[in-house]
Design a protein around this motif. Structure first.
Motif, short mmCIF file in Angstrom:
data_model
loop_
_atom_site.label_atom_id
_atom_site.label_comp_id
_atom_site.label_asym_id
_atom_site.label_seq_id
_atom_site.Cartn_x
_atom_site.Cartn_y
_atom_site.Cartn_z
N THR A 1 0.87 -1.04 -0.11
CA THR A 1 -0.10 0.04 -0.02
C THR A 1 0.89 1.37 -0.10
OG1 THR A 1 -1.57 -1.36 1.23
CG2 THR A 1 -1.81 1.31 1.46
N GLN B 1 2.99 1.78 -3.20
CA GLN B 1 1.89 2.29 -4.59
C GLN B 1 1.59 3.74 -4.25
OE1 GLN B 1 1.07 0.62 -7.29
NE2 GLN B 1 2.28 -1.22 -6.48
N PHE B 2 1.84 3.95 -2.91
CA PHE B 2 1.39 5.56 -2.64
C PHE B 2 2.69 6.35 -3.12
CE2 PHE B 2 1.40 9.26 -0.08
CZ PHE B 2 0.17 9.77 -0.19
N ASN C 1 3.32 7.10 -6.81
CA ASN C 1 1.89 7.76 -7.23
C ASN C 1 0.97 6.92 -7.97
OD1 ASN C 1 3.10 10.32 -6.36
ND2 ASN C 1 4.43 10.51 -8.19
N TYR D 1 -2.20 6.13 -7.08
CA TYR D 1 -3.06 6.29 -5.89
C TYR D 1 -4.24 5.58 -5.84
CZ TYR D 1 -0.12 10.41 -5.31
OH TYR D 1 0.85 11.44 -5.24
N SER E 1 -3.23 2.28 -4.31
CA SER E 1 -2.91 2.35 -3.07
C SER E 1 -4.27 2.34 -2.18
CB SER E 1 -2.02 3.74 -2.85
OG SER E 1 -1.83 3.97 -1.51
N VAL E 2 -5.06 2.97 -2.45
CA VAL E 2 -6.44 2.87 -1.99
C VAL E 2 -7.04 1.59 -1.84
CG1 VAL E 2 -8.77 4.14 -2.11
CG2 VAL E 2 -6.95 5.53 -2.34
#
Length: 148
Positions: A98, A101-102, A105, A107, A110-111
């Motif tokens: 997570t 991935q954040f 970038n 996103y 990541s979410v």
């Protein structure tokens, strides 16, 4: 399900038991609790194709119930068995992905991964609490008498 994964879950759980400074006589049962929980989780996800969150809930409930039984058998707090036993289910790798991935970038990914991570963590907590409530309810009804 591979034997390597079962051995790894057994020794990882025992390792956390050593890290948490549990009594030596409980190390083998703690390792078995973690291994059984992992076996249930993998069996549900791979063999029965149950989703991760439901499988984690069932496995954490099983770990907590087995911990309740062993705590009465060894006359020790439940947390001695449940905290170390739950370690193989903790979604640490997914939390790492997570954040990775954040940072890269991505996103949306990541979410998505963060949501799954939080749901898995919640199902671990709910499984532990649900087992405790069920065990206390039945022990008050004298179905599972407490040992003195």
């Amino acid at each position: 399900m591979s034997w390597t994964a079962l051995y790894a879950s057994f020794f990882a759980t025992m390792g956390f038991g050593v890290l948490f400074n549990v009594p030596r006589k409980t190390l083998l049962p703690i390792g078995l609790v973690g291994m059984i929980g992992w076996m249930i989780y993998v069996g549900l996800t791979l063999n029965l194709q149950i989703n991760l969150i439901t499988a984690t809930l069932i496995a954490s409930f099983s770990i907590a119930t087995l911990s309740q039984i062993l705590a009465r058998r060894f006359k020790m707090p439940v947390t001695v068995f449940s905290i170390a036993g739950i370690i193989p289910l903790v979604p640490g790798g997914m939390a790492y992905d997570t954040l990775r991935q954040f940072i890269e970038n991505n996103y949306m990914e990541s979410v998505r991964l963060g949501s799954i991570t939080l749901l898995i963590a919640g199902s671990i907590a709910f499984g532990l609490i649900f087992s405790s409530v069920i065990t206390e309810t039945f022990s008050q009804r004298k179905v599972f008498p407490k040992s003195d």
